[in-house]
Design a protein around this motif. Structure first.
Motif, PDB file in Angstrom:
ATOM      1  N   GLY A   1      60.639  42.174  33.528  1.00  0.00           N
ATOM      2  CA  GLY A   1      59.244  41.728  33.474  1.00  0.00           C
ATOM      3  C   GLY A   1      58.539  41.754  34.697  1.00  0.00           C
ATOM      4  O   GLY A   1      57.560  40.985  35.081  1.00  0.00           O
ATOM      5  N   LYS A   2      58.660  42.871  35.505  1.00  0.00           N
ATOM      6  CA  LYS A   2      57.890  43.016  36.805  1.00  0.00           C
ATOM      7  C   LYS A   2      57.262  44.584  36.771  1.00  0.00           C
ATOM      8  O   LYS A   2      57.837  45.487  36.097  1.00  0.00           O
ATOM      9  N   ASP A   3      56.249  44.772  37.517  1.00  0.00           N
ATOM     10  CA  ASP A   3      55.814  45.986  37.879  1.00  0.00           C
ATOM     11  C   ASP A   3      56.843  46.857  38.993  1.00  0.00           C
ATOM     12  O   ASP A   3      57.533  46.199  39.440  1.00  0.00           O
ATOM     13  N   LYS A   4      56.309  47.954  39.467  1.00  0.00           N
ATOM     14  CA  LYS A   4      57.046  48.909  40.117  1.00  0.00           C
ATOM     15  C   LYS A   4      56.999  48.095  41.571  1.00  0.00           C
ATOM     16  O   LYS A   4      58.212  48.314  42.158  1.00  0.00           O
ATOM     17  N   GLN A   5      56.186  47.543  41.912  1.00  0.00           N
ATOM     18  CA  GLN A   5      56.060  46.999  43.357  1.00  0.00           C
ATOM     19  C   GLN A   5      56.791  45.624  43.406  1.00  0.00           C
ATOM     20  O   GLN A   5      56.628  45.066  44.183  1.00  0.00           O
TER      21      GLN A   5
ATOM     22  N   PHE B   1      78.094  36.556  15.454  1.00  0.00           N
ATOM     23  CA  PHE B   1      78.806  37.238  16.582  1.00  0.00           C
ATOM     24  C   PHE B   1      77.990  37.161  17.899  1.00  0.00           C
ATOM     25  O   PHE B   1      78.506  36.997  19.003  1.00  0.00           O
ATOM     26  N   TYR B   2      77.029  37.748  17.971  1.00  0.00           N
ATOM     27  CA  TYR B   2      75.963  37.761  19.194  1.00  0.00           C
ATOM     28  C   TYR B   2      74.852  36.873  19.106  1.00  0.00           C
ATOM     29  O   TYR B   2      73.996  37.009  18.082  1.00  0.00           O
ATOM     30  N   ARG B   3      74.588  36.381  20.156  1.00  0.00           N
ATOM     31  CA  ARG B   3      73.436  35.267  20.064  1.00  0.00           C
ATOM     32  C   ARG B   3      72.770  35.505  21.672  1.00  0.00           C
ATOM     33  O   ARG B   3      73.253  35.409  22.543  1.00  0.00           O
ATOM     34  N   ASP B   4      71.265  35.553  21.504  1.00  0.00           N
ATOM     35  CA  ASP B   4      70.668  35.593  22.805  1.00  0.00           C
ATOM     36  C   ASP B   4      69.466  34.400  22.773  1.00  0.00           C
ATOM     37  O   ASP B   4      69.160  34.141  21.723  1.00  0.00           O
ATOM     38  N   GLN B   5      68.801  34.362  23.969  1.00  0.00           N
ATOM     39  CA  GLN B   5      67.743  33.506  23.956  1.00  0.00           C
ATOM     40  C   GLN B   5      66.743  34.038  25.252  1.00  0.00           C
ATOM     41  O   GLN B   5      67.097  34.614  26.140  1.00  0.00           O
ATOM     42  N   ARG B   6      65.593  33.255  25.343  1.00  0.00           N
ATOM     43  CA  ARG B   6      64.705  33.650  26.439  1.00  0.00           C
ATOM     44  C   ARG B   6      65.017  33.120  27.730  1.00  0.00           C
ATOM     45  O   ARG B   6      65.448  31.985  27.704  1.00  0.00           O
ATOM     46  N   GLY B   7      64.910  33.715  28.665  1.00  0.00           N
ATOM     47  CA  GLY B   7      64.676  33.295  30.125  1.00  0.00           C
ATOM     48  C   GLY B   7      63.316  33.298  30.641  1.00  0.00           C
ATOM     49  O   GLY B   7      62.369  33.858  29.878  1.00  0.00           O
ATOM     50  N   ASN B   8      63.053  32.656  31.945  1.00  0.00           N
ATOM     51  CA  ASN B   8      61.789  32.661  32.107  1.00  0.00           C
ATOM     52  C   ASN B   8      61.083  34.042  32.493  1.00  0.00           C
ATOM     53  O   ASN B   8      59.906  34.292  32.370  1.00  0.00           O
ATOM     54  N   HIS B   9      61.859  35.099  32.981  1.00  0.00           N
ATOM     55  CA  HIS B   9      61.398  36.514  33.093  1.00  0.00           C
ATOM     56  C   HIS B   9      60.955  37.171  31.661  1.00  0.00           C
ATOM     57  O   HIS B   9      60.133  37.725  31.417  1.00  0.00           O
ATOM     58  N   ASP B  10      61.827  36.457  30.416  1.00  0.00           N
ATOM     59  CA  ASP B  10      61.229  36.798  28.982  1.00  0.00           C
ATOM     60  C   ASP B  10      60.037  36.386  28.448  1.00  0.00           C
ATOM     61  O   ASP B  10      59.556  36.766  27.517  1.00  0.00           O
ATOM     62  N   CYS B  11      59.256  35.329  29.355  1.00  0.00           N
ATOM     63  CA  CYS B  11      58.224  34.785  28.666  1.00  0.00           C
ATOM     64  C   CYS B  11      57.062  34.867  29.834  1.00  0.00           C
ATOM     65  O   CYS B  11      56.155  34.187  29.781  1.00  0.00           O
ATOM     66  N   PHE B  12      57.432  35.601  30.915  1.00  0.00           N
ATOM     67  CA  PHE B  12      56.013  35.978  31.824  1.00  0.00           C
ATOM     68  C   PHE B  12      54.853  36.294  30.889  1.00  0.00           C
ATOM     69  O   PHE B  12      54.853  37.322  30.505  1.00  0.00           O
TER      70      PHE B  12
END
Length: 316
Positions: free
Chosen positions: A108-112, A143-154
């Motif tokens: 979740g960031k730009d190229k720089q 079988f597979y579970r995921d959740q958000r982190g702070n980068h996923d909610c920028f």
């Protein structure tokens, strides 16, 4: 000049005060205090026989924990490469009952690396990597579970935002977390995931700390109540407890945590120079272990848990 510096400092201070009040205003509800209920021991189980350990695979639940993938469209090494290797090699080798990933699925960031923003390409790469396996569908979707982190909610200003790509490209889809109950012949094991991302998805670094407000705590209480009677309750959050602010619905977090056996999290990677390679602590007052895992982004770390006759062990 001095006047400009003072003005800029004042503006930053006022904005910080605004963010503090915006984040904490809904932390406490007006719900009336209910009569206290004695918490169920996290190790309570219908199976009263003393464990008999042997070289047999009977009575063992195995699951894998990974975190902080940071899939990036601008970085060719680590991230996606490590995640694909994990899916194609490590998971089949371990053959667990469950895989859990505790956030920062994308970078979740730009190229720089100066501006934070959700990158659609990164989410599509994450979903494509999963689509090359049957993990999302396996065991009827458990079988597979995921959740958000702070980068996923920028810059994601609500769970209903069009920028909340987690809802479209993740395995779980529900940003609020989940409650998963695994019933085996030898015991019942519950996995309760909470979403600590701020409701107003600030840009980096303003969402380095997470919180659960009164509504989130109400949901957490409900899920933990559903998990009562389990042989073990595993709680999952991207943020470690030290970087969280917990509000209150009817009970404080410390009281709710007495039902938890292990708190799984990520977020801090391995700190600087690997000094955080083993961020683990036993919370004696509440009676649970907090076990943070390092990142998959650079260190390709994943953790294998074995619950053998309700004795929990793990290896990285």
């Amino acid at each position: 000049n001095t006047a400009g510096l003072v003005l800029a400092t004042l503006v930053c201070w006022l904005y910080g005060l605004h963010l503090y009040h915006a984040a904490n205003r809904p932390l406490y509800s007006d719900a009336k205090q209910l009569p206290s209920i004695d918490p169920v021991s996290p190790h309570s189980t219908e199976h009263t026989m003393d464990p008999v350990l042997s070289d047999s695979n009977d009575g063992i639940l195995t699951f894998v924990h990974a975190s902080d993938l940071h899939i990036s469209k601008y970085v060719a090494t680590g991230g996606l490469v490590h995640f694909q290797h994990f899916l194609r090699t490590a998971v089949p080798l371990v053959s667990p009952r469950l895989v859990v990933v505790t956030g920062d699925l994308t970078d979740g960031k730009d190229k720089q690396k100066l501006i934070s923003q959700q990158q659609l390409d990164e989410w599509q790469a994450y979903k494509h990597a999963l689509s090359q396996t049957d993990y999302v569908q396996r065991f009827n979707g458990t079988f597979y579970r995921d959740q958000r982190g702070n980068h996923d909610c920028f810059n994601v200003f609500s769970q209903a935002s069009s920028e909340n790509y987690f809802g479209m490209y993740s395995a779980v889809g529900d940003s609020s977390g989940y409650m998963l109950r695994i019933n085996e012949s030898f015991g019942t094991y519950s996995f309760v995931a909470s979403d600590g991302c701020p409701r107003h998805g600030f840009a980096r670094p303003l969402n380095f700390f997470g919180y659960l407000d009164a509504r989130d705590m109400q949901l957490l209480e409900s899920r933990l109540e559903e998990a009562r009677g389990s042989s073990h309750v595993f709680m999952l959050n991207h943020y470690p407890v030290s970087t969280m602010v917990y509000g209150k619905y009817r009970k404080e977090f410390g009281e709710l945590a007495r039902q938890v056996s292990v708190f799984l999290c990520g977020h801090l990677h391995e700190l600087v120079g690997g000094i955080g390679a083993q961020l683990q602590a036993y919370k004696a007052r509440e009676g649970y272990w907090e076990l943070e895992i390092g990142d998959m982004k650079e260190h390709a770390v994943y953790r294998v848990y074995a619950v053998d006759h309700d004795i929990v062990s793990f290896v990285d």
